[in-house]
Design a protein around this motif. Sequence first.
Motif, PDB file in Angstrom:
ATOM      1  N   PRO A 254       0.810  -1.232   0.000  1.00  0.00           N
ATOM      2  CA  PRO A 254       0.000   0.000   0.000  1.00  0.00           C
ATOM      3  C   PRO A 254       0.838   1.275   0.000  1.00  0.00           C
ATOM      4  N   VAL A 255       1.963   1.263   0.711  1.00  0.00           N
ATOM      5  CA  VAL A 255       2.787   2.467   0.770  1.00  0.00           C
ATOM      6  C   VAL A 255       3.358   2.804  -0.601  1.00  0.00           C
ATOM      7  N   ILE A 256       3.647   1.790  -1.405  1.00  0.00           N
ATOM      8  CA  ILE A 256       4.167   2.038  -2.760  1.00  0.00           C
ATOM      9  C   ILE A 256       3.095   2.684  -3.624  1.00  0.00           C
ATOM     10  N   GLY A 257       1.863   2.258  -3.450  1.00  0.00           N
ATOM     11  CA  GLY A 257       0.770   2.874  -4.192  1.00  0.00           C
ATOM     12  C   GLY A 257       0.638   4.346  -3.877  1.00  0.00           C
ATOM     13  N   SER A 258       0.761   4.698  -2.605  1.00  0.00           N
ATOM     14  CA  SER A 258       0.682   6.110  -2.204  1.00  0.00           C
ATOM     15  C   SER A 258       1.862   6.903  -2.741  1.00  0.00           C
ATOM     16  N   VAL A 259       3.044   6.294  -2.732  1.00  0.00           N
ATOM     17  CA  VAL A 259       4.245   6.977  -3.236  1.00  0.00           C
ATOM     18  C   VAL A 259       4.130   7.248  -4.726  1.00  0.00           C
ATOM     19  N   LEU A 260       3.565   6.294  -5.474  1.00  0.00           N
ATOM     20  CA  LEU A 260       3.448   6.468  -6.922  1.00  0.00           C
ATOM     21  C   LEU A 260       2.535   7.634  -7.287  1.00  0.00           C
ATOM     22  N   VAL A 261       1.518   7.899  -6.470  1.00  0.00           N
ATOM     23  CA  VAL A 261       0.621   9.020  -6.734  1.00  0.00           C
ATOM     24  C   VAL A 261       1.393  10.339  -6.707  1.00  0.00           C
ATOM     25  N   ILE A 262       2.458  10.389  -5.945  1.00  0.00           N
ATOM     26  CA  ILE A 262       3.296  11.594  -5.889  1.00  0.00           C
ATOM     27  C   ILE A 262       4.442  11.521  -6.896  1.00  0.00           C
ATOM     28  N   ALA A 263       5.024  10.331  -7.057  1.00  0.00           N
ATOM     29  CA  ALA A 263       6.204  10.188  -7.918  1.00  0.00           C
ATOM     30  C   ALA A 263       5.868  10.341  -9.397  1.00  0.00           C
ATOM     31  N   ILE A 264       4.740   9.789  -9.839  1.00  0.00           N
ATOM     32  CA  ILE A 264       4.373   9.863 -11.265  1.00  0.00           C
ATOM     33  C   ILE A 264       4.223  11.307 -11.741  1.00  0.00           C
ATOM     34  N   PRO A 265       3.518  12.186 -11.006  1.00  0.00           N
ATOM     35  CA  PRO A 265       3.449  13.585 -11.446  1.00  0.00           C
ATOM     36  C   PRO A 265       4.813  14.256 -11.552  1.00  0.00           C
ATOM     37  N   ILE A 266       5.710  13.964 -10.621  1.00  0.00           N
ATOM     38  CA  ILE A 266       7.047  14.568 -10.653  1.00  0.00           C
ATOM     39  C   ILE A 266       7.795  14.151 -11.911  1.00  0.00           C
ATOM     40  N   VAL A 267       7.761  12.855 -12.211  1.00  0.00           N
ATOM     41  CA  VAL A 267       8.458  12.345 -13.400  1.00  0.00           C
ATOM     42  C   VAL A 267       7.802  12.865 -14.675  1.00  0.00           C
ATOM     43  N   LEU A 268       6.482  12.833 -14.726  1.00  0.00           N
ATOM     44  CA  LEU A 268       5.773  13.283 -15.930  1.00  0.00           C
ATOM     45  C   LEU A 268       6.035  14.753 -16.221  1.00  0.00           C
ATOM     46  N   LEU A 269       5.995  15.579 -15.192  1.00  0.00           N
ATOM     47  CA  LEU A 269       6.200  17.010 -15.394  1.00  0.00           C
ATOM     48  C   LEU A 269       7.631  17.337 -15.797  1.00  0.00           C
ATOM     49  N   ARG A 270       8.545  16.418 -15.497  1.00  0.00           N
ATOM     50  CA  ARG A 270       9.933  16.632 -15.942  1.00  0.00           C
ATOM     51  C   ARG A 270      10.028  16.587 -17.453  1.00  0.00           C
ATOM     52  N   PHE A 271       9.209  15.739 -18.093  1.00  0.00           N
ATOM     53  CA  PHE A 271       9.254  15.590 -19.548  1.00  0.00           C
ATOM     54  C   PHE A 271       8.095  16.293 -20.254  1.00  0.00           C
ATOM     55  N   ALA A 272       7.025  16.563 -19.527  1.00  0.00           N
ATOM     56  CA  ALA A 272       5.862  17.264 -20.105  1.00  0.00           C
ATOM     57  C   ALA A 272       5.387  18.302 -19.099  1.00  0.00           C
ATOM     58  N   PRO A 273       5.996  19.489 -19.081  1.00  0.00           N
ATOM     59  CA  PRO A 273       5.666  20.504 -18.068  1.00  0.00           C
ATOM     60  C   PRO A 273       4.204  20.921 -18.043  1.00  0.00           C
ATOM     61  N   ASP A 274       3.499  20.798 -19.171  1.00  0.00           N
ATOM     62  CA  ASP A 274       2.085  21.163 -19.216  1.00  0.00           C
ATOM     63  C   ASP A 274       1.162  19.997 -18.921  1.00  0.00           C
ATOM     64  N   GLY A 275       1.732  18.864 -18.528  1.00  0.00           N
ATOM     65  CA  GLY A 275       0.933  17.706 -18.188  1.00  0.00           C
ATOM     66  C   GLY A 275       0.292  17.054 -19.394  1.00  0.00           C
ATOM     67  N   ILE A 276      -0.797  16.357 -19.148  1.00  0.00           N
ATOM     68  CA  ILE A 276      -1.491  15.623 -20.212  1.00  0.00           C
ATOM     69  C   ILE A 276      -2.004  16.582 -21.283  1.00  0.00           C
ATOM     70  N   VAL A 277      -2.392  17.787 -20.887  1.00  0.00           N
ATOM     71  CA  VAL A 277      -2.858  18.771 -21.863  1.00  0.00           C
ATOM     72  C   VAL A 277      -1.770  19.061 -22.892  1.00  0.00           C
ATOM     73  N   GLY A 278      -0.544  19.253 -22.426  1.00  0.00           N
ATOM     74  CA  GLY A 278       0.577  19.503 -23.336  1.00  0.00           C
ATOM     75  C   GLY A 278       0.827  18.341 -24.272  1.00  0.00           C
ATOM     76  N   ILE A 279       0.710  17.112 -23.761  1.00  0.00           N
ATOM     77  CA  ILE A 279       0.895  15.937 -24.594  1.00  0.00           C
ATOM     78  C   ILE A 279      -0.174  15.840 -25.668  1.00  0.00           C
ATOM     79  N   MET A 280      -1.422  16.149 -25.285  1.00  0.00           N
ATOM     80  CA  MET A 280      -2.533  16.092 -26.239  1.00  0.00           C
ATOM     81  C   MET A 280      -2.394  17.160 -27.318  1.00  0.00           C
ATOM     82  N   LYS A 281      -1.905  18.333 -26.965  1.00  0.00           N
ATOM     83  CA  LYS A 281      -1.749  19.418 -27.941  1.00  0.00           C
ATOM     84  C   LYS A 281      -0.601  19.140 -28.907  1.00  0.00           C
ATOM     85  N   SER A 282       0.414  18.405 -28.449  1.00  0.00           N
ATOM     86  CA  SER A 282       1.579  18.158 -29.303  1.00  0.00           C
ATOM     87  C   SER A 282       1.318  17.103 -30.367  1.00  0.00           C
ATOM     88  N   ARG A 283       0.203  16.384 -30.234  1.00  0.00           N
ATOM     89  CA  ARG A 283      -0.112  15.329 -31.216  1.00  0.00           C
ATOM     90  C   ARG A 283      -0.979  15.864 -32.355  1.00  0.00           C
TER      91      ARG A 283
END
Length: 283
Positions: A254-283
Amino acid sequence: MLEHALNIVTTASIFFLVSAGLLFVLSVMGVVNLAHGAFLTVGGYSGVVISQIGLNPWLSLLFAPLIGFMVGLVTELLLVRRLYNRPLDTILATWGLSIVLVQLLSTHFGRSAHFVDEIMTGMPYEVWGLYISPYKIFVVAIAVSVGLALYLALRFTDAGVVARAVVLNPELARLLGINTRVVNLITFGFGSALAAFAGSVIVPMSSVDPNMGTPWVITAFMVVLVAGFSLPALGISALLLAAAQVLATYYVAPVIGSVLVIAIPIVLLRFAPDGIVGIMKSR
């Protein structure tokens, strides 16, 4: 697999509900509202009050957003309005407000946990050998309904057009005669109402205590960060983080699940600063 899919959809629905109000306030007003979790807790205690005085539990779904809306209006008028264009001060002020609200709730209701009966009761439904709680289906239906209602309102109503105009260019909107102060007031009240409504929906699945909203506000921020300023993207973000949490909780811990909720946004924003919206606009 069907059980995992059901848990992911249910968790995503909860994530969407608790983060919709935060996205609404942030996208229209540019305000980071750290009192969002406290407003959610207010919604939870609204359900407790309805239960204690013996009224129909369905009334909590109306009473909670009404109380949240009024608290939001007062907050915007007395606190947030004085701090526009001062983002750090707004963060500190809303954080301080959340502490005050938590203390007020603790004083009145105590620090012990309260429990609220489920609105939807009855025997679980059997689907392909899997028993599904009626309340889980209800939560998913509520999330889908709220998402569709918000999307249609923003796209096809005058209020939605005004809100989008303020988002795109608040200065131009002001010059065109739009009263941005009123828009901000209603927006903050509506965002607070959404938070309180989410609290009233999720409390039958957990206990209610003064600190109930603290973990939820963190989750809401993570969902919004991954999504960007878009309602459809918010739904995708909620599904992504819910899948990560549910699967990691089941297969790892369970603790890993909670950590991933925080870790995934950090990693994603490193490569896509605008989040999913930025990814959708770039396609």
